[in-house]
Design a protein around this motif. Sequence first.
Motif, short mmCIF file in Angstrom:
data_model
loop_
_atom_site.label_atom_id
_atom_site.label_comp_id
_atom_site.label_asym_id
_atom_site.label_seq_id
_atom_site.Cartn_x
_atom_site.Cartn_y
_atom_site.Cartn_z
N UNK A 78 -13.58 3.39 18.49
CA UNK A 78 -13.74 4.80 18.14
C UNK A 78 -12.52 5.49 17.56
N UNK A 79 -12.22 6.72 17.99
CA UNK A 79 -11.07 7.46 17.47
C UNK A 79 -9.75 6.74 17.67
N UNK A 80 -9.65 5.94 18.72
CA UNK A 80 -8.42 5.18 18.95
C UNK A 80 -8.13 4.19 17.83
N UNK A 81 -9.17 3.68 17.18
CA UNK A 81 -8.97 2.77 16.06
C UNK A 81 -8.33 3.49 14.88
N UNK A 82 -8.70 4.74 14.67
CA UNK A 82 -8.09 5.54 13.61
C UNK A 82 -6.61 5.76 13.92
N UNK A 83 -6.33 6.08 15.19
CA UNK A 83 -4.94 6.24 15.62
C UNK A 83 -4.13 4.98 15.36
N UNK A 84 -4.68 3.83 15.74
CA UNK A 84 -3.97 2.56 15.56
C UNK A 84 -3.74 2.25 14.08
N UNK A 85 -4.76 2.53 13.25
CA UNK A 85 -4.62 2.28 11.81
C UNK A 85 -3.54 3.16 11.21
N UNK A 86 -3.50 4.42 11.61
CA UNK A 86 -2.48 5.33 11.08
C UNK A 86 -1.09 4.93 11.55
N UNK A 87 -0.98 4.44 12.79
CA UNK A 87 0.31 3.94 13.26
C UNK A 87 0.78 2.75 12.43
N UNK A 88 -0.15 1.88 12.07
CA UNK A 88 0.19 0.71 11.25
C UNK A 88 0.73 1.15 9.89
N UNK A 89 0.08 2.14 9.29
CA UNK A 89 0.53 2.64 7.98
C UNK A 89 1.91 3.26 8.10
N UNK A 90 2.11 4.06 9.13
CA UNK A 90 3.41 4.70 9.32
C UNK A 90 4.52 3.67 9.54
N UNK A 91 4.24 2.67 10.39
CA UNK A 91 5.24 1.64 10.66
C UNK A 91 5.51 0.78 9.44
N UNK A 92 4.53 0.68 8.55
CA UNK A 92 4.70 -0.07 7.31
C UNK A 92 5.57 0.68 6.32
N UNK A 93 5.71 1.97 6.54
CA UNK A 93 6.53 2.80 5.65
C UNK A 93 5.75 3.84 4.87
N UNK A 94 4.41 3.86 5.07
CA UNK A 94 3.59 4.89 4.45
C UNK A 94 3.18 4.62 3.02
N UNK A 95 3.72 3.56 2.42
CA UNK A 95 3.36 3.23 1.05
C UNK A 95 3.54 1.74 0.83
N UNK A 96 2.97 1.23 -0.24
CA UNK A 96 3.14 -0.16 -0.63
C UNK A 96 3.37 -0.20 -2.13
N UNK A 97 4.42 -0.89 -2.54
CA UNK A 97 4.80 -0.94 -3.96
C UNK A 97 4.99 0.48 -4.52
N UNK A 98 5.45 1.39 -3.67
CA UNK A 98 5.68 2.75 -4.10
C UNK A 98 4.42 3.59 -4.24
N UNK A 99 3.27 3.05 -3.81
CA UNK A 99 2.00 3.76 -3.92
C UNK A 99 1.49 4.14 -2.53
N UNK A 100 0.73 5.23 -2.43
CA UNK A 100 0.30 5.71 -1.12
C UNK A 100 -0.77 4.82 -0.47
N UNK A 101 -0.79 4.88 0.87
CA UNK A 101 -1.82 4.20 1.66
C UNK A 101 -2.62 5.27 2.38
N UNK A 102 -3.93 5.22 2.24
CA UNK A 102 -4.80 6.25 2.81
C UNK A 102 -5.77 5.63 3.82
#
Length: 405
Positions: free
Chosen positions: A50-74
């Motif tokens: 549920x909502x916890x999966x969204x939290x975990x996914x957003x944490x992964x994006x943040x820990x990755x740096x928020x972007x890949x190859x200079x492009x945003x991750x949504x």
Amino acid sequence: MFKHWKSGLAGAVAAATLAMPLTAAAELTDGKVKIGVLSDMSGVYKALEGPGAVTAAKMAVEDFGGSVMGKPIEIISADHQNKPDIGASTAREWIDADEVDMITALDNSSVALSVQGLANDKKIITMNTGAGTTALTEEQCTPYGIHYVYDTHALPVGTATAMVKNGGESWFFITADYAFGHSLRDNTGAVVESLGGEVVGNVNAPLSTNDFSSYLLQAQSSGADVIGLANAGQDTVNAIKQANQFRIVQGGQKLAGMLVFITDVHSMGLDIAQGLQFTTAFVWNQNDETEAWSRRFYERHNAMPTMVHAGVYSAVTNYLEAVKATGSDDSDTVRAKLGEMTLNDMFVKGGKILPNGSMLHDMYLVEVKKPDEASEEWDLLRVVSKIPADQAYISLEDSKCPLVN
């Protein structure tokens, strides 16, 4: 470590490579990476993913740096309501209109099979973290479908084996009446029978059952040594609580929760759940690395992570690593890279994604602590034993996936 599948791997990789040529240009098709989290946000599986999966996914994006190859991750999300048609409709809109690159979560086997089939037709990767049926990597496997956290073969290998060896030779099942429950019952029954035990009965219960009285009475009157609960989430919690009211365990029978999450144990409390054994892929305080991440998750979600939450974080992270490594979000390119990678993070060590989509990793048999053994509110489990990956999962040589055999 993975001796059971090595012999079939070379041919399978060759076949998969032919099916997925690395021809994409090094670019992101729409200038960003978009990941969809499709989960049960309001029903019986809300707490476990549920909502916890969204939290975990957003944490992964943040820990990755928020972007890949200079492009945003949504990250986008939706509620599939445990309905395959809604899940497929949402996935179709995401792919066609929103240009989603990968879909994860999918905590309902019927929904997961529907979405995986649709995504395959549209050449989109699914990284299933919540559904259990082995059909995802067996009869209905696809080149783009990945089954990440657990399946209904890995779960009984630990739990049923331990219980049969401790005298639980006859089993009666209370089964969630859809693809997941049937798969879990059948796989558990096969393990029981392979060890010399027997299945003496079964009763199917609809998803989201509130009253398990009649099912528990049938199980109790069967005289089976073990009552196997082939369900999950709130259904498991309800069944165990009501079994306690009937004093089934006090009467000499054992309960086997074939898919139990730490949120279930927390909901039941240690007085009711103590001594319950089950198989899991993740224990939040197993080591310093898992505990550090889990406490960060708790700060955002106000509950410790289930194995599925941790799996979402890992799946999103490794998907992004594959995109970064290849310089592309082309599904063929990324899927091939994922198959080459060895996965190492706080969730998995030495993980491998096989050509049939199964992510091979160790599992753990755990036991719920007694109330006086817990050091804090969420200190609920102790690890009994590790189940090596090559014992937990179906080997490639035994797989029914048409991609590999």
